[in-house]
Scaffold this motif. Sequence first.
Motif, short mmCIF file in Angstrom:
data_model
loop_
_atom_site.label_atom_id
_atom_site.label_comp_id
_atom_site.label_asym_id
_atom_site.label_seq_id
_atom_site.Cartn_x
_atom_site.Cartn_y
_atom_site.Cartn_z
N ALA A 1 -9.52 3.04 9.81
CA ALA A 1 -8.40 3.72 10.47
C ALA A 1 -8.23 5.13 9.91
O ALA A 1 -8.00 6.08 10.66
CB ALA A 1 -7.11 2.93 10.28
N ARG A 2 -8.39 5.27 8.60
CA ARG A 2 -8.27 6.59 7.98
C ARG A 2 -9.36 7.53 8.48
O ARG A 2 -9.10 8.69 8.79
CB ARG A 2 -8.37 6.44 6.46
N GLU A 3 -10.59 7.03 8.60
CA GLU A 3 -11.69 7.86 9.10
C GLU A 3 -11.46 8.28 10.55
O GLU A 3 -11.72 9.42 10.91
CB GLU A 3 -13.02 7.10 8.98
N GLU A 4 -10.94 7.38 11.36
CA GLU A 4 -10.63 7.72 12.76
C GLU A 4 -9.54 8.77 12.83
O GLU A 4 -9.59 9.67 13.66
CB GLU A 4 -10.24 6.47 13.55
N MET A 5 -8.55 8.66 11.96
CA MET A 5 -7.46 9.63 11.94
C MET A 5 -7.99 11.01 11.52
O MET A 5 -7.61 12.03 12.10
CB MET A 5 -6.35 9.19 10.99
N ILE A 6 -8.90 11.04 10.56
CA ILE A 6 -9.48 12.30 10.12
C ILE A 6 -10.27 12.93 11.27
O ILE A 6 -10.16 14.14 11.52
CB ILE A 6 -10.38 12.09 8.88
N ASN A 46 -8.52 -7.47 0.15
CA ASN A 46 -9.90 -7.02 0.28
C ASN A 46 -10.32 -6.94 1.74
O ASN A 46 -11.11 -6.09 2.11
CB ASN A 46 -10.86 -7.94 -0.49
N ARG A 47 -9.83 -7.82 2.59
CA ARG A 47 -10.16 -7.77 4.01
C ARG A 47 -9.51 -6.58 4.69
O ARG A 47 -10.03 -6.02 5.62
CB ARG A 47 -9.71 -9.07 4.70
N ARG A 48 -8.32 -6.19 4.21
CA ARG A 48 -7.59 -5.08 4.83
C ARG A 48 -8.17 -3.73 4.45
O ARG A 48 -8.10 -2.80 5.24
CB ARG A 48 -6.12 -5.13 4.41
N ASN A 49 -8.74 -3.59 3.28
CA ASN A 49 -9.25 -2.30 2.83
C ASN A 49 -10.26 -1.70 3.79
O ASN A 49 -10.15 -0.52 4.11
CB ASN A 49 -9.83 -2.40 1.41
N PRO A 50 -11.27 -2.43 4.28
CA PRO A 50 -12.20 -1.82 5.25
C PRO A 50 -11.50 -1.40 6.54
O PRO A 50 -11.84 -0.38 7.12
CB PRO A 50 -13.22 -2.92 5.52
#
Length: 55
Positions: free
Chosen positions: A19-24, A10-14
Amino acid sequence: MTNNTHHGTNRRNPLLEAAREEMIKFERKENEFRKKDREERAAELHLPLDAIKVH
């Protein structure tokens, strides 16, 4: 023991989501840069097509 595993996940998901948003964002900027670069190079290399006779 399973609670610790779920808590860690659960801590890793955010973090993964951030990271995914930054990559996008990066990919969008990169695509815009490439498109602009292609357009600039095409304008620089513009050939007078009227002088070229295509059969």
